[in-house]
Design an enzyme around this catalytic site. Structure first.
Site, PDB file in Angstrom:
ATOM      1  N   GLY A 243      68.154  83.095  13.120  1.00  0.00           N
ATOM      2  CA  GLY A 243      67.730  82.359  11.942  1.00  0.00           C
ATOM      3  C   GLY A 243      68.561  82.707  10.741  1.00  0.00           C
ATOM      4  O   GLY A 243      68.749  83.887  10.438  1.00  0.00           O
TER       5      GLY A 243
ATOM      6  N   ASN B 156      57.483  83.944  15.177  1.00  0.00           N
ATOM      7  CA  ASN B 156      58.528  83.121  15.781  1.00  0.00           C
ATOM      8  C   ASN B 156      57.819  82.153  16.703  1.00  0.00           C
ATOM      9  O   ASN B 156      56.991  82.574  17.507  1.00  0.00           O
ATOM     10  CB  ASN B 156      59.475  84.026  16.582  1.00  0.00           C
ATOM     11  CG  ASN B 156      60.407  83.234  17.491  1.00  0.00           C
ATOM     12  OD1 ASN B 156      60.793  82.117  17.163  1.00  0.00           O
ATOM     13  ND2 ASN B 156      60.757  83.809  18.625  1.00  0.00           N
ATOM     14  N   GLY B 157      58.131  80.870  16.585  1.00  0.00           N
ATOM     15  CA  GLY B 157      57.543  79.921  17.528  1.00  0.00           C
ATOM     16  C   GLY B 157      56.997  78.692  16.858  1.00  0.00           C
ATOM     17  O   GLY B 157      57.203  78.467  15.666  1.00  0.00           O
TER      18      GLY B 157
ATOM     19  N   TYR C 193      71.365  79.967  25.795  1.00  0.00           N
ATOM     20  CA  TYR C 193      72.073  79.963  24.519  1.00  0.00           C
ATOM     21  C   TYR C 193      71.506  80.881  23.451  1.00  0.00           C
ATOM     22  O   TYR C 193      72.250  81.555  22.745  1.00  0.00           O
ATOM     23  CB  TYR C 193      72.098  78.521  23.959  1.00  0.00           C
ATOM     24  CG  TYR C 193      72.547  78.442  22.522  1.00  0.00           C
ATOM     25  CD1 TYR C 193      73.895  78.502  22.193  1.00  0.00           C
ATOM     26  CD2 TYR C 193      71.615  78.352  21.485  1.00  0.00           C
ATOM     27  CE1 TYR C 193      74.308  78.456  20.872  1.00  0.00           C
ATOM     28  CE2 TYR C 193      72.018  78.304  20.159  1.00  0.00           C
ATOM     29  CZ  TYR C 193      73.368  78.351  19.854  1.00  0.00           C
ATOM     30  OH  TYR C 193      73.770  78.315  18.563  1.00  0.00           O
TER      31      TYR C 193
ATOM     32  N   CYS D  93      62.855  81.695  15.203  1.00  0.00           N
ATOM     33  CA  CYS D  93      63.015  82.817  14.283  1.00  0.00           C
ATOM     34  C   CYS D  93      63.184  84.128  15.024  1.00  0.00           C
ATOM     35  O   CYS D  93      63.102  84.179  16.245  1.00  0.00           O
ATOM     36  CB  CYS D  93      61.776  82.963  13.399  1.00  0.00           C
ATOM     37  SG  CYS D  93      61.334  81.473  12.531  1.00  0.00           S
TER      38      CYS D  93
ATOM     39  N   SER E 147      79.532  81.174  22.181  1.00  0.00           N
ATOM     40  CA  SER E 147      78.364  81.203  23.065  1.00  0.00           C
ATOM     41  C   SER E 147      78.673  80.810  24.501  1.00  0.00           C
ATOM     42  O   SER E 147      77.920  81.146  25.408  1.00  0.00           O
ATOM     43  CB  SER E 147      77.268  80.308  22.497  1.00  0.00           C
ATOM     44  OG  SER E 147      77.755  79.005  22.317  1.00  0.00           O
TER      45      SER E 147
END
Ligand code: AMP
Ligand code: SF4
Length: 469
Positions: free
Chosen positions: A35, A114-115, A255, A9, A296
């Site tokens: 996200g 986030n995580g 990435y 996130c 990317s």
């Protein structure tokens, strides 16, 4: 092994600006790549006589679908946090959309994170036994319950005690009437940076690209194991956990982070170009043109071509208006998604020996399709080069990948992967090459090497057996 909910996130927080919600809007807009499943913003709305309350806007979808800048500009309050969420199917529901708002003995709290916690199941069971009722399955709720049940007199001590119980990768932003808090896991697996606006107000964000849009400058990273508190007093720093060896996520460099975000002393773009150069030194190919998978992998492809003095060209073009294919629930949906996402330019590749560079190969869906696409456009040979090592182990710290059995390099030896993607040759960057480009130790490379820096319950930490490369 049970597969956990993974949340890769983006988070954002700002304190002390008149248009906090609008700034949070642009902040999470810049973190959209982290996200696409849900988006939300919480603000502290001051009330009469010093009282106040938290107001949250959130929903499923992209930032621009869920929220509008006009609406956020009209919201009162000078403190806001924001969140974008990206999760696996199954855990996709509004109950997990963030920020999460909870009442506690410390007043109302809004949390965004986030995580992924590796001890989430154990904590959830412990809290459920103690009577906690959960609205969803997010790790934010775990932190909120741990805080609510803490015996500490003040919120800051309660947060420190609660954060100390978490294991895994996490970055939290917490909004309360006591201020804005930011915390990062002790190994620094997940990113969180601190920025400052020209008038001195502090901003927290997953990546520096979210600071630029509001005119904030990057000051520093939140340290692993650090809890920062931002309020009228300015910025205070404390630790909630003792230092452990650093293990920043290498996949952010490969990435995940936006190319213009600063990681350490350089932008992600520069690291990616260097990864391409290193790949070229390790695995050169005799070819006429180097093509990257857009967007990317373009810096890696450029670096690869520069290093070998080969032509670099845009042999693939991307449809910008397609959502990500990586998390589509079924393989057939992922395949048709990739088909809609890219097409080949025959003038660039026809009759040529093409080096196709991608940043990573996970399930192989992208590579298989693009190799085919290049051949249909007339490429004579297709040499696949992956600017990261073979991805063999799932991430347990918050980057959504897939289960062990779906990871192509975990199941098959190199030659079989080459055959599966249909390339004339295939080579990956080595783990040594990756760590050299990143600058040595201090990085998590568990998904490549199988060494998990924070122990994962039920996982031995030993690389998958029987794979020969
Ligand atoms: P795959 O098609 O499953 O081999 O996935 C590899 C492709 O997806 C690469 O082109 C990457 O750019 C992209 N990718 C890799 N990891 C992720 C991730 N965690 N989320 C979304 N996309 C990813
Ligand atoms: Fe990042 Fe891979 Fe480590 Fe997960 S396992 S934190 S994706 S380097």
């Amino acid at each position: 092994m049970a597969y956990e909910v993974h949340d890769a996130c983006g988070v954002f927080g700002v304190w002390g600006v008149p248009d906090a919600a609008l700034m949070a809007y642009w902040g999470i807009f810049s973190l959209q790549h982290r996200g696409q499943e849900s988006a939300g913003i919480a603000t502290w709305v001051p009330g009469t006589g010093g009282a106040g309350r938290i107001e949250v806007h959130k929903g499923m979808g992209l930032v621009s679908e869920v929220l509008s800048p006009e609406q956020e500009a009209a919201r009162p309050g000078s403190v806001a946090i924001g969140h974008v969420r990206y999760s696996t199917q199954g855990s996709s529901s509004l109950a997990n959309a963030q920020p999460l708002v909870m009442d506690s003995r410390y007043g109302q709290l809004a949390l965004a994170h986030n995580g992924n916690l590796v001890n989430a199941a154990a904590l959830r069971a412990e809290l459920a036994r103690a009577g906690a009722v959960f609205q969803g399955d997010s790790d934010s709720e775990l932190l909120a319950h741990l805080v609510a049940r803490s015996g500490h007199a003040g919120l800051e001590d309660a947060l420190k005690a609660a954060l100390a119980r978490l294991e895994g990768g996490f970055a939290f932003v917490v909004l309360s009437d006591a201020g804005l808090f930011g915390a990062r896991d002790p190994a620094g697996l997940r990113p969180l940076v601190l920025g400052q606006l020209p008038d001195g107000q502090w901003v927290l964000a997953s990546e520096s690209c979210a600071l630029d849009i509001g005119g904030a400058r990057l000051v520093r990273e939140v340290e692993p194991g650090e809890l920062v508190r931002i309020g009228p007093q300015g910025l205070d720093s404390d630790r909630f956990a003792p230092p452990v060896p650093a293990a920043a996520c290498s996949f952010e460099y490969i990435y995940f982070a936006r190319a213009d975000s600063r990681l350490g002393d350089r932008s992600a773009y520069v690291y990616r170009r260097e990864l391409g150069r290193m790949l070229a030194r390790e695995a050169p190919a005799e070819a006429d043109v180097v093509v990257g998978v857009p967007d990317s992998s373009l810096p890696q492809a450029m670096g690869y071509a520069q290093e070998l003095g080969l032509d670099y060209d845009l042999g693939l073009v991307k449809n910008r208006y397609i959502a990500r294919t990586f998390i589509a629930p079924s393989q057939s949906e992922r395949e048709s998604g990739v088909q809609l996402k890219v097409s080949a330019v025959p003038e660039v590749v026809a009759g040529k020996r093409v080096v196709l560079v991608d940043d990573s190969l996970v399930r192989g869906t992208t590579s298989r399709f693009i190799v085919q696409l290049l051949r249909q456009a007339g490429a004579r040979e297709v040499h696949m080069r992956i600017a990261s090592p073979p991805y063999r182990h799932p991430c347990h710290y918050g980057i959504d990948t897939s289960r062990d059995q779906e990871l192509l390099a975990a199941r098959l030896p190199l030659e079989a992967v080459r055959e599966a993607v249909g390339a004339d040759s295939l080579a990956y960057l080595s783990l040594e090459g990756l760590t050299t480009v990143l600058g040595g130790a201090g990085f998590c490379t568990a998904c490549f090497g199988g060494r998990y820096p924070v122990p994962v319950p039920g996982r031995s930490g030993v690389p998958a057996a029987g794979v020969v490369h």
